[in-house]
Design a protein around this motif. Structure first.
Motif, mmCIF file in Angstrom:
data_model
loop_
_atom_site.group_PDB
_atom_site.id
_atom_site.type_symbol
_atom_site.label_atom_id
_atom_site.label_comp_id
_atom_site.label_asym_id
_atom_site.label_seq_id
_atom_site.Cartn_x
_atom_site.Cartn_y
_atom_site.Cartn_z
ATOM 1 N N GLU A 1 79.876 -33.901 10.981
ATOM 2 C CA GLU A 1 78.864 -33.433 10.041
ATOM 3 C C GLU A 1 77.765 -34.480 9.842
ATOM 4 N N LEU A 2 78.155 -35.734 9.773
ATOM 5 C CA LEU A 2 77.169 -36.800 9.576
ATOM 6 C C LEU A 2 76.247 -36.941 10.781
ATOM 7 N N MET A 3 76.819 -36.922 11.980
ATOM 8 C CA MET A 3 76.000 -37.049 13.179
ATOM 9 C C MET A 3 75.124 -35.809 13.373
ATOM 10 N N ASP A 4 75.667 -34.647 13.051
ATOM 11 C CA ASP A 4 74.909 -33.398 13.148
ATOM 12 C C ASP A 4 73.679 -33.434 12.241
ATOM 13 N N GLY A 5 73.818 -34.087 11.096
ATOM 14 C CA GLY A 5 72.714 -34.143 10.146
ATOM 15 C C GLY A 5 71.866 -35.394 10.220
ATOM 16 N N TYR A 6 72.180 -36.284 11.168
ATOM 17 C CA TYR A 6 71.500 -37.577 11.205
ATOM 18 C C TYR A 6 69.993 -37.447 11.411
ATOM 19 N N ALA A 7 69.567 -36.649 12.387
ATOM 20 C CA ALA A 7 68.142 -36.546 12.709
ATOM 21 C C ALA A 7 67.330 -36.037 11.517
ATOM 22 N N ASP A 8 67.953 -35.251 10.643
ATOM 23 C CA ASP A 8 67.256 -34.699 9.482
ATOM 24 C C ASP A 8 67.395 -35.570 8.239
ATOM 25 N N SER A 9 68.116 -36.680 8.356
ATOM 26 C CA SER A 9 68.385 -37.478 7.161
ATOM 27 C C SER A 9 67.184 -38.313 6.726
ATOM 28 N N SER A 10 66.282 -38.625 7.649
ATOM 29 C CA SER A 10 65.072 -39.377 7.302
ATOM 30 C C SER A 10 64.135 -39.389 8.502
ATOM 31 N N GLU A 11 62.884 -39.730 8.249
ATOM 32 C CA GLU A 11 61.927 -39.850 9.350
ATOM 33 C C GLU A 11 62.330 -40.981 10.289
#
Length: 336
Positions: A290-300
């Protein structure tokens, strides 16, 4: 620091009195503890030759460490095969690697495929046949189409892209033109482990009736950018790389669209992704995924790191394992 999953049973006690008799039953509570390791290691390889991933890894591993509560380390592997062996030897518990290595990891070491790479919305891509001799390989005049991810206009022929529109990069297309390859043609090919730089192109040429051992002159290159530059510099008449690797050399070769034309696409190749060791606890795998899946969207910053790290725009948990299995069939042709 360790994190534990506590699964507690529920104690039940019943008391019944029937016809002067009583009985009771107690189910003792039980518990099972699954401990997380104190640290895990991620192994991966550069997406472009010479890229300094050791430094680029730090933001991702820090993000994972902070959110998982355990130490996450990153190591740069020498090649894709090395990531698989690192996982098999338990030197790494997570690998970010190519499709063939994902297949090998799942087949050899029972690894779990948890994420697939996304490049600009796509989880698969074509290998592109490039040439500096369009008169020989193009049945029509090259047209300009925009590679939307970089907003760069590039040249295509044989109807594989439409003039003035966004390039789609969808194969298979234009493969009949490979039959124009004549004996001794200089063809830039990457390492035999490269799907886009060797394996799919060789299969496509063989299906077009080309003897890829004796009928062409192979020009070995390292990296997709160098496959393009070999054609640009007239070191080879044809080269193969992922779609569209010409964008990686526009600074050093600003006239790349004039000198190097894309004339064919192979069958679509599955992107790589992320696999994890079967020794990791299931809940750790879930959180990590879940963390890696959301990494790109976590910040610019994360989005930039993602692209610089492995040339990706995202990961997805839609793993499409059948595509990886199909690639395994292609891989078997090059196992020796």
């Amino acid at each position: 620091m360790r994190k534990s999953l506590l699964i507690a049973g529920v104690a039940a006690t019943a008391a019944l009195t029937l016809a002067g008799c009583s009985s009771s039953s107690d189910t003792a509570s039980t518990e099972e503890v699954t401990e997380w390791p104190e640290s895990i290691t991620i192994s991966l390889v550069p997406s472009v030759e010479g890229e300094d991933l050791a430094e680029a890894l730090d933001p991702l591993t820090t993000y994972l460490s902070d959110n998982l509560g355990i130490e996450v380390n990153g190591v740069v592997a020498t090649d894709y095969a090395a990531t698989v062996e690192a996982l098999g030897a338990d030197q790494a518990q997570v690998i970010i690697t190519d499709a063939g290595s994902l297949y090998n990891a799942t087949e050899r070491y029972d690894a779990e495929l948890v994420l697939r790479d996304v490049r600009f919305g796509a989880t698969s891509y074509a290998s592109v046949a490039f040439t500096n001799n369009p008169d020989k390989y193009c049945a029509d005049e090259p047209v300009m189409s925009t590679y939307a991810a970089s907003d760069i206009e590039l040249s295509y022929c044989n109807g594989i892209e439409a003039a003035g529109e966004a390039a789609m990069g969808q194969g298979a297309a234009g493969l009949d033109s490979l039959a124009e390859i004549s004996d001794g043609t200089m063809v830039a090919l990457q390492a035999a482990t490269s799907p886009a730089g060797y394996q799919y192109p060789v299969v496509a040429m063989r299906e077009a009736g080309i003897d890829t051992d004796a009928g062409i002159t192979q020009v070995p290159v390292e990296g997709n950018n160098n496959a393009v530059l070999a054609v640009y510099n007239d070191d080879a008449e044809i080269g193969f790389a992922y779609w569209d690797a010409r964008t990686t050399v526009t600074e050093e070769a600003p006239d790349i669209a004039d000198k190097v034309v894309a004339f064919a696409y192979t069958d679509m190749i599955p992107n790589g992704g992320v696999a994890v060791s079967n020794t990791l606890p299931a809940d750790l795998v879930t959180d990590l995924t879940e963390l890696m899946d959301g990494y790109a969207d976590s910040s610019e910053e994360a989005a930039s790191v993602m692209f610089d790290l492995v040339g990706l725009s995202d990961w997805t948990s839609e793993t499409a394992e059948d595509e990886i299995a199909r690639y395994g069939e292609i891989l078997a042709q090059f196992s020796n």
